[in-house]
Scaffold this motif. Sequence first.
Motif, mmCIF file in Angstrom:
data_model
loop_
_atom_site.group_PDB
_atom_site.id
_atom_site.type_symbol
_atom_site.label_atom_id
_atom_site.label_comp_id
_atom_site.label_asym_id
_atom_site.label_seq_id
_atom_site.Cartn_x
_atom_site.Cartn_y
_atom_site.Cartn_z
ATOM 1 N N GLY A 1 1.055 -0.998 -0.018
ATOM 2 C CA GLY A 1 -0.086 -0.132 -0.131
ATOM 3 C C GLY A 1 0.846 1.354 0.042
ATOM 4 N N SER A 2 0.233 2.374 -0.360
ATOM 5 C CA SER A 2 1.099 3.755 -0.155
ATOM 6 C C SER A 2 1.402 4.309 1.220
ATOM 7 C CB SER A 2 0.217 4.499 -0.971
ATOM 8 O OG SER A 2 -1.033 4.666 -0.268
ATOM 9 N N LYS A 3 0.819 3.759 2.250
ATOM 10 C CA LYS A 3 0.796 4.168 3.458
ATOM 11 C C LYS A 3 1.538 3.079 4.271
ATOM 12 C CE LYS A 3 -2.388 7.764 4.016
ATOM 13 N NZ LYS A 3 -3.658 8.044 4.708
ATOM 14 N N PRO A 4 2.583 3.218 5.165
ATOM 15 C CA PRO A 4 3.035 2.084 6.070
ATOM 16 C C PRO A 4 1.775 1.797 7.060
ATOM 17 C CG PRO A 4 4.345 4.027 6.289
ATOM 18 C CD PRO A 4 3.489 4.322 5.223
ATOM 19 N N ILE A 5 1.654 0.483 7.319
ATOM 20 C CA ILE A 5 0.694 0.100 8.021
ATOM 21 C C ILE A 5 1.063 0.596 9.648
ATOM 22 C CG2 ILE A 5 1.758 -2.197 8.371
ATOM 23 C CD1 ILE A 5 -1.976 -1.873 8.197
ATOM 24 N N GLU A 6 2.215 0.585 9.861
ATOM 25 C CA GLU A 6 2.675 0.944 11.320
ATOM 26 C C GLU A 6 2.278 2.261 11.795
ATOM 27 O OE1 GLU A 6 4.848 0.077 8.916
ATOM 28 O OE2 GLU A 6 4.950 -2.017 9.696
ATOM 29 N N SER A 7 1.784 3.161 10.574
ATOM 30 C CA SER A 7 1.597 4.339 11.012
ATOM 31 C C SER A 7 0.017 4.796 10.998
ATOM 32 C CB SER A 7 1.966 5.445 9.836
ATOM 33 O OG SER A 7 1.246 5.129 8.382
ATOM 34 N N ILE A 8 -0.797 3.438 10.910
ATOM 35 C CA ILE A 8 -2.337 3.602 11.101
ATOM 36 C C ILE A 8 -2.705 2.971 12.281
ATOM 37 C CG2 ILE A 8 -4.301 2.885 10.112
ATOM 38 C CD1 ILE A 8 -2.882 3.178 7.333
#
Length: 170
Positions: free
Chosen positions: A10-17
């Motif tokens: 994905g375009s955003k790292p999962i850790e930041s969500i």
Amino acid sequence: MTEPRPRKTGSKPIESITFDDIDRQILNILQEDSETPVQAISETVGLSANPCWRRIKRMEEAGVIKKRVALVDQARAKVPLTVFIGVSTSRHEIEWLNQFRDLIDEIPEVVEAYRLTGTVDYILKVIVPDMSSYDAVYKQMIQRLEFSQVNSMMAMEELKFTTAIPTNYL
């Protein structure tokens, strides 16, 4: 040295969500039926439609929701035979792995493939109409790459099948 093929993310790292119970509920609903209207999902989880839609889009952008697909009945699609193939090889170079990936990508009957730890290096899930079709897949594989062992197991009965993953770890 050849590098392994990159994987799509994905375009955003999962850790930041961060995920909460509402996100998990939304994912569970979509895993059950990805065509559930946003309005119905929002009513179930107690949100209005726009915030619910935004949560879904956020999870799609993060790659948590990879894609939405139709599940096809194997028997009605005339491919009732499921074969699991355990593959072992003495070759463990990245170049061989990439050749193996290319090979299985070219065989539509291979619907799942995993690299493993233990005595078997890879396991493949193959869907075919009958034994002669499986034999053609087998021959295609052994003509293209060298394996030290190929062990085939025919599924006699499907005891559990789901595409839903547990969401309680988010």
